[in-house]
Design a protein around this motif. Structure first.
Motif, PDB file in Angstrom:
ATOM      1  N   ASP A  36       0.855  -1.179   0.000  1.00  0.00           N
ATOM      2  CA  ASP A  36       0.000   0.000   0.000  1.00  0.00           C
ATOM      3  C   ASP A  36       0.894   1.234   0.000  1.00  0.00           C
ATOM      4  N   LEU A  37       0.301   2.408   0.072  1.00  0.00           N
ATOM      5  CA  LEU A  37       1.080   3.646  -0.038  1.00  0.00           C
ATOM      6  C   LEU A  37       1.875   3.984   1.220  1.00  0.00           C
ATOM      7  N   GLU A  38       1.728   3.193   2.265  1.00  0.00           N
ATOM      8  CA  GLU A  38       2.552   3.362   3.467  1.00  0.00           C
ATOM      9  C   GLU A  38       3.696   2.354   3.505  1.00  0.00           C
ATOM     10  N   GLY A  39       3.773   1.496   2.497  1.00  0.00           N
ATOM     11  CA  GLY A  39       4.833   0.497   2.451  1.00  0.00           C
ATOM     12  C   GLY A  39       4.465  -0.801   3.147  1.00  0.00           C
ATOM     13  N   LYS A  40       3.207  -0.958   3.522  1.00  0.00           N
ATOM     14  CA  LYS A  40       2.757  -2.198   4.159  1.00  0.00           C
ATOM     15  C   LYS A  40       2.598  -3.271   3.083  1.00  0.00           C
ATOM     16  N   ILE A  41       3.164  -4.458   3.340  1.00  0.00           N
ATOM     17  CA  ILE A  41       3.175  -5.545   2.358  1.00  0.00           C
ATOM     18  C   ILE A  41       1.790  -6.183   2.251  1.00  0.00           C
ATOM     19  N   LEU A  42       1.277  -6.207   1.018  1.00  0.00           N
ATOM     20  CA  LEU A  42      -0.025  -6.812   0.735  1.00  0.00           C
ATOM     21  C   LEU A  42       0.117  -8.155   0.027  1.00  0.00           C
ATOM     22  N   SER A  43       1.206  -8.315  -0.721  1.00  0.00           N
ATOM     23  CA  SER A  43       1.465  -9.597  -1.399  1.00  0.00           C
ATOM     24  C   SER A  43       2.960  -9.825  -1.477  1.00  0.00           C
ATOM     25  N   TRP A  44       3.335 -11.117  -1.408  1.00  0.00           N
ATOM     26  CA  TRP A  44       4.747 -11.525  -1.344  1.00  0.00           C
ATOM     27  C   TRP A  44       4.830 -12.866  -2.049  1.00  0.00           C
ATOM     28  N   ASN A  45       5.419 -12.923  -3.231  1.00  0.00           N
ATOM     29  CA  ASN A  45       5.409 -14.167  -4.006  1.00  0.00           C
ATOM     30  C   ASN A  45       6.554 -15.104  -3.634  1.00  0.00           C
ATOM     31  N   LYS A  46       6.579 -16.268  -4.269  1.00  0.00           N
ATOM     32  CA  LYS A  46       7.625 -17.272  -4.005  1.00  0.00           C
ATOM     33  C   LYS A  46       9.011 -16.748  -4.379  1.00  0.00           C
ATOM     34  N   GLY A  47       9.091 -15.906  -5.411  1.00  0.00           N
ATOM     35  CA  GLY A  47      10.370 -15.305  -5.782  1.00  0.00           C
ATOM     36  C   GLY A  47      10.916 -14.445  -4.653  1.00  0.00           C
ATOM     37  N   ALA A  48      10.039 -13.703  -3.974  1.00  0.00           N
ATOM     38  CA  ALA A  48      10.460 -12.891  -2.822  1.00  0.00           C
ATOM     39  C   ALA A  48      10.933 -13.800  -1.695  1.00  0.00           C
ATOM     40  N   GLU A  49      10.250 -14.933  -1.507  1.00  0.00           N
ATOM     41  CA  GLU A  49      10.672 -15.902  -0.489  1.00  0.00           C
ATOM     42  C   GLU A  49      12.087 -16.405  -0.786  1.00  0.00           C
ATOM     43  N   ARG A  50      12.356 -16.745  -2.057  1.00  0.00           N
ATOM     44  CA  ARG A  50      13.680 -17.255  -2.444  1.00  0.00           C
ATOM     45  C   ARG A  50      14.764 -16.184  -2.286  1.00  0.00           C
ATOM     46  N   ILE A  51      14.468 -14.977  -2.688  1.00  0.00           N
ATOM     47  CA  ILE A  51      15.480 -13.915  -2.663  1.00  0.00           C
ATOM     48  C   ILE A  51      15.746 -13.419  -1.245  1.00  0.00           C
ATOM     49  N   TYR A  52      14.689 -13.168  -0.473  1.00  0.00           N
ATOM     50  CA  TYR A  52      14.861 -12.539   0.842  1.00  0.00           C
ATOM     51  C   TYR A  52      14.837 -13.521   2.018  1.00  0.00           C
ATOM     52  N   GLY A  53      14.319 -14.738   1.800  1.00  0.00           N
ATOM     53  CA  GLY A  53      14.343 -15.748   2.853  1.00  0.00           C
ATOM     54  C   GLY A  53      13.140 -15.775   3.782  1.00  0.00           C
ATOM     55  N   TYR A  54      12.256 -14.811   3.672  1.00  0.00           N
ATOM     56  CA  TYR A  54      11.047 -14.769   4.517  1.00  0.00           C
ATOM     57  C   TYR A  54       9.885 -15.384   3.755  1.00  0.00           C
ATOM     58  N   ASN A  55       9.018 -16.139   4.461  1.00  0.00           N
ATOM     59  CA  ASN A  55       7.806 -16.606   3.793  1.00  0.00           C
ATOM     60  C   ASN A  55       6.713 -15.551   3.950  1.00  0.00           C
ATOM     61  N   SER A  56       5.669 -15.671   3.163  1.00  0.00           N
ATOM     62  CA  SER A  56       4.637 -14.638   3.139  1.00  0.00           C
ATOM     63  C   SER A  56       3.953 -14.456   4.497  1.00  0.00           C
ATOM     64  N   LYS A  57       3.802 -15.528   5.278  1.00  0.00           N
ATOM     65  CA  LYS A  57       3.156 -15.407   6.593  1.00  0.00           C
ATOM     66  C   LYS A  57       3.954 -14.508   7.532  1.00  0.00           C
ATOM     67  N   GLU A  58       5.275 -14.476   7.356  1.00  0.00           N
ATOM     68  CA  GLU A  58       6.137 -13.661   8.215  1.00  0.00           C
ATOM     69  C   GLU A  58       6.077 -12.170   7.883  1.00  0.00           C
ATOM     70  N   VAL A  59       5.664 -11.834   6.661  1.00  0.00           N
ATOM     71  CA  VAL A  59       5.796 -10.443   6.220  1.00  0.00           C
ATOM     72  C   VAL A  59       4.491  -9.723   5.892  1.00  0.00           C
ATOM     73  N   LEU A  60       3.430 -10.456   5.557  1.00  0.00           N
ATOM     74  CA  LEU A  60       2.187  -9.793   5.161  1.00  0.00           C
ATOM     75  C   LEU A  60       1.689  -8.875   6.273  1.00  0.00           C
ATOM     76  N   GLY A  61       1.358  -7.649   5.895  1.00  0.00           N
ATOM     77  CA  GLY A  61       0.866  -6.658   6.848  1.00  0.00           C
ATOM     78  C   GLY A  61       1.959  -5.827   7.500  1.00  0.00           C
ATOM     79  N   LYS A  62       3.218  -6.213   7.309  1.00  0.00           N
ATOM     80  CA  LYS A  62       4.340  -5.463   7.901  1.00  0.00           C
ATOM     81  C   LYS A  62       4.885  -4.452   6.900  1.00  0.00           C
ATOM     82  N   SER A  63       5.594  -3.459   7.415  1.00  0.00           N
ATOM     83  CA  SER A  63       6.266  -2.496   6.551  1.00  0.00           C
ATOM     84  C   SER A  63       7.424  -3.199   5.847  1.00  0.00           C
ATOM     85  N   VAL A  64       7.610  -2.895   4.586  1.00  0.00           N
ATOM     86  CA  VAL A  64       8.688  -3.496   3.788  1.00  0.00           C
ATOM     87  C   VAL A  64      10.064  -2.986   4.222  1.00  0.00           C
TER      88      VAL A  64
END
Length: 188
Positions: A36-64
């Motif tokens: 969203d426009l505040e930087g809160k994560i709304l979607s996180w794909n498998k590519g993001a999981e591979r690159i950054y190491g976090y799964n979507s459950k760990e990051v959804l709703g948090k600031s990027v």
């Protein structure tokens, strides 16, 4: 026999299109993050999981911001650009993985607009370019070493293009032939 009205067909087609787009995003090798426009994560794909190491459950709703370098104002700068409706193409920067590793990424960041053309968020597509950047550094070191060696040799070293014109002449040419290297570059 059941007949589906035009609106039913359109709904079914829209659902199919949405499913296909979702599958494309999810299976992409690149990181695709929706915010969203505040930087809160709304979607996180498998590519993001591979690159950054976090799964979507760990990051959804948090600031990027947790993947940005500490004390970086980069997120604010990105939000400002997106807020103006502009896109950021192939921007190279650094990010932090779950393991604490700092990686090089190439980003493309785009505004997400609703049907009335209002900006409601942004999508960031990132590709890990750490290996490519390391190769560039190694190549630059190698070229610097080679330049140092050829600059300090007493022998004249030349490199010519396929058409026989000089593209490189070592500095020693001034001691052996009394010429400056630039006087020979481009000549046969």
């Amino acid at each position: 026999r059941l007949r589906m009205g035009r609106s039913g067909w359109e709904i079914k087609n829209a659902e199919k299109t949405r499913a296909i787009l979702s599958a494309i995003v999810e299976s992409s090798a690149e990181s695709i993050i929706g915010m969203d426009l505040e930087g809160k994560i709304l979607s996180w794909n498998k590519g993001a999981e591979r690159i950054y190491g976090y799964n979507s459950k760990e990051v959804l709703g948090k600031s990027v911001s947790f993947i940005f370098l500490p004390d970086s104002d980069e997120l604010n700068n990105i939000m400002e650009i997106i807020g103006r409706g502009e896109k950021i193409d192939h921007y190279e920067t650094k990010r932090i993985t779950k393991s604490g590793q700092i990686i090089d990424v190439s980003l493309t960041v785009s505004p997400i607009k609703n049907k009335t053309d209002d900006i409601i968020g942004l999508s960031a597509i990132a590709r890990n370019i750490t290996k490519e950047k390391a190769a560039e550094v190694a190549l630059a070191r190698s070229e610097a070493q080679l330049s140092m060696i050829t600059s300090n040799m007493a022998d004249v070293i030349c490199q010519a293009s396929k058409d026989g014109k000089y593209v490189y002449v070592s500095p020693s040419v001034k001691f052996v032939y009394g010429l400056q290297p630039h006087e020979l570059i481009g000549k046969s």
